[in-house]
Each structure stands twice: as C-alpha cells, then as structure tokens.
Write an enzyme that holds these catalytic residues in place. Structure first.
Site, mmCIF file in Angstrom:
data_model
loop_
_atom_site.group_PDB
_atom_site.id
_atom_site.type_symbol
_atom_site.label_atom_id
_atom_site.label_comp_id
_atom_site.label_asym_id
_atom_site.label_seq_id
_atom_site.Cartn_x
_atom_site.Cartn_y
_atom_site.Cartn_z
ATOM 1 N N LYS A 38 -30.580 -21.494 -51.506
ATOM 2 C CA LYS A 38 -30.029 -20.577 -52.503
ATOM 3 C C LYS A 38 -28.583 -20.933 -52.820
ATOM 4 C CE LYS A 38 -28.922 -15.690 -53.358
ATOM 5 N NZ LYS A 38 -29.014 -14.298 -52.866
ATOM 6 N N LYS A 92 -27.906 -20.490 -47.720
ATOM 7 C CA LYS A 92 -27.257 -20.121 -48.984
ATOM 8 C C LYS A 92 -25.841 -20.670 -48.994
ATOM 9 C CE LYS A 92 -25.874 -15.777 -51.321
ATOM 10 N NZ LYS A 92 -25.992 -14.308 -51.274
ATOM 11 N N ASP A 104 -29.150 -10.967 -46.532
ATOM 12 C CA ASP A 104 -28.246 -12.107 -46.700
ATOM 13 C C ASP A 104 -27.083 -11.939 -45.733
ATOM 14 O OD1 ASP A 104 -29.985 -12.208 -48.919
ATOM 15 O OD2 ASP A 104 -28.477 -13.239 -50.133
#
Length: 308
Positions: A244, A208, A145
């Site tokens: 996400k 995300k 991430d």
C-alpha cells in the site's frame, strides 16, 4: 531470521535510475485508461484523518465509498452493474463506529480500516498501542493500519521491532494488519528493505509506505524496494503480502503509474484489493474527473461532481 537481514544491500543509484524511468512511462489512453482508473478505484482506501472529523463528514465519506463514480458515467461505460466501490474506508479509532454504522445503513460490506498504534508518530508506549488496536477492533474495524517505532529501525533493534509488530498482529485478532513503515523517516533504502522484511516476518498482511503526515511519503524508489522485498519474501515462504503506497498520490496519472509498477514488479495477481491498496483522500476526485471527460468529452464543472 537476522541472517537474512544482515545480508541486505540496496544499490541506491540503480534504484533511483529505475524510478526515473518509471516517471517517464507513457500512460494508457481511451477505454484502456478508463479501465485502469476503475481498477484503481476498487483499490483505494478512502481516507479522512483530520482533527476536525465529525460523524457527518464520515457519513458523507462512506456514501462516496459506496458510490465512488457517478451512476450515469458507469452506465455509459457499461460498468453500472459491476458493484464498483472503493477498497475500504480509513478513519481514526474514535470514528470507526460512525463509519461502520453508515456503511451498514447503506447496505454495503466495505471494510472499515482504522489507524492505530500511536499514529502517526509511533511515539507512545507499546501497552498504549496494543490497547488502541484492541479498541479499534472492538468498535468494528476489520483492518488496522499500525505504525512502527522508527527509533527501533534507526538504532538497528531488529528483534525489538519484530516483537513489537508481532504483538500488534496478535492484538489485531481476525482483523487484517497493514504495517506503516514511515519510509521517509527510516534514513536509507536498506533500512526500508530490512523493515519491510521484519514486518512481513512478524505477520503483517500488508506493508505500507507512509502515514501521509511525513515530509516525504510514497515515492517510486521506496515502492520498488518494498515490492522487491515482498517478492523475495514470497519466493522464500510462499506467503503473499500486500502493498500500500500512501501519501501524495493525488492524480489519476499517479494512480495508473503505481498500478503499472505493481504489475511489472509483482504481477497481475497483486492487482486486487486483497493485495494492493492506494491510501488517498483526494485521488478519487481526479479519477472521477478523468472518467467524466472520457465519457462526455468535456471537463467537469464544480457542480457536476459535487460529492467529490
């Protein structure tokens, strides 16, 4: 494709109105609710990102990742043999080895995700970001991430943003890359859409919303804009990119609403751990409480769900 980016316009009042309607959606009940909640469990990135993380609390998190819902509750729902686990365990790079070893010892194949690239601020040199990504992959992380440099968005340096994300994608190698946009710090919904597009053009497997450390994290207006970008990118290229939301998602009702929104905006095919994740640290506790109530008809006491 800067021509694509330059044409972007977001009708903010319409997005906000749509988001307000989402908040008023009625949630499902009974067995339907239990089914949606178990689906949400399989899409959770169970996360610990604290300065006081230790090997022991990471091991505990990994045990919970493999056994997210009490076995007797799953048996009551006839779901005990379906292999329900969370989608991934997310930790800092220094805790990746602990998580990998704990999951290996538990005999499960849950991927370990690591935050990297100057998380959460992104205020580190690109060379440092790339080195951190490579180390996390070496330690055994199968998902990375990364976080973008917000200044590149705020100053309109789209080619610079593309190049930074592209190099991060290269550094990830075989690992999946989720690109954190930190939407609460991008200034406008148009910037959120543009940053989403650039991240996907540069090879992101997921986009995300947030690090969970900003003042404003995952919100429905931002979610709608990012999902519309994913849909547009899919129409134009044929490539499916995951989504996400992360930060501030704490209740079972929140989780179901996000699932329903993904189903409405992107379709049922996105409702899998391969294309949808929920970034959360405390969400699982509330989901397990709701399933306990559904099965037993009574509210869980402190000792009933001790692992939560």
């Amino acid at each position: 494709d800067l021509g694509w980016i330059s044409k972007v316009h977001v009708n903010r009042p319409a997005v906000v109105r749509h988001a307000e309607r989402i908040k008023k959606w009625k949630t499902v009940k009974g067995n339907w609710q239990a089914a949606w909640l178990l689906k949400a469990v399989t899409c959770i990135d169970l996360t610990t990102l604290s300065g006081d993380d230790t090997p022991s609390n990471v091991h505990r998190l990994c045990f919970k990742a493999k056994h997210p819902i009490r076995e007797d509750l799953l048996k009551a729902l006839d779901m005990h043999d379906k292999g329900i686990t969370v989608g991934a365990v997310c930790v800092y790079p220094t805790r990746v080895t602990d998580a990998v070893n704990a999951l290996k010892a538990a005999g499960c194949n849950i991927p370990v995700a690591s935050v990297a690239a100057g998380f959460p601020s992104g205020q580190t040199p690109l060379e440092t970001k790339l080195a951190e990504i490579k180390l996390a992959v070496e330690y055994g992380a199968r998902e990375i991430d990364i976080v973008i440099s917000r200044s590149l968005v705020l100053t309109g340096q789209w080619e610079g943003l593309y190049e930074e994300i592209r190099q991060c994608r290269e550094a990830c190698g075989e690992a999946h890359m989720k690109t954190i946009l930190a939407t609460g710090e991008l200034g406008s919904l148009a910037n959120v859409y543009k940053a989403s597009m650039i991240a996907m053009m540069a090879g992101s497997d997921f986009i995300k919303t947030s690090t969970g450390k900003e003042v404003e994290n995952a919100t429905f207006p931002v979610g709608v804009v990012m999902m519309r970008a994913i849909k547009e990118f899919y129409w134009q290229t044929g490539n499916k990119v995951g989504f996400k939301p992360a930060g501030g998602i704490r209740t079972a009702k929140d989780a179901i609403t996000w699932l329903m929104l993904v189903k409405e905006e992107l379709g049922v095919e996105w409702l899998t751990p391969e294309l949808f994740r929920l970034g959360a640290s405390s969400l699982l506790e509330d989901i397990e409480k709701q399933i306990f109530y559904h099965v037993t008809g009574s509210y869980a006491l402190q000792h009933d769900l001790a692992m939560a």
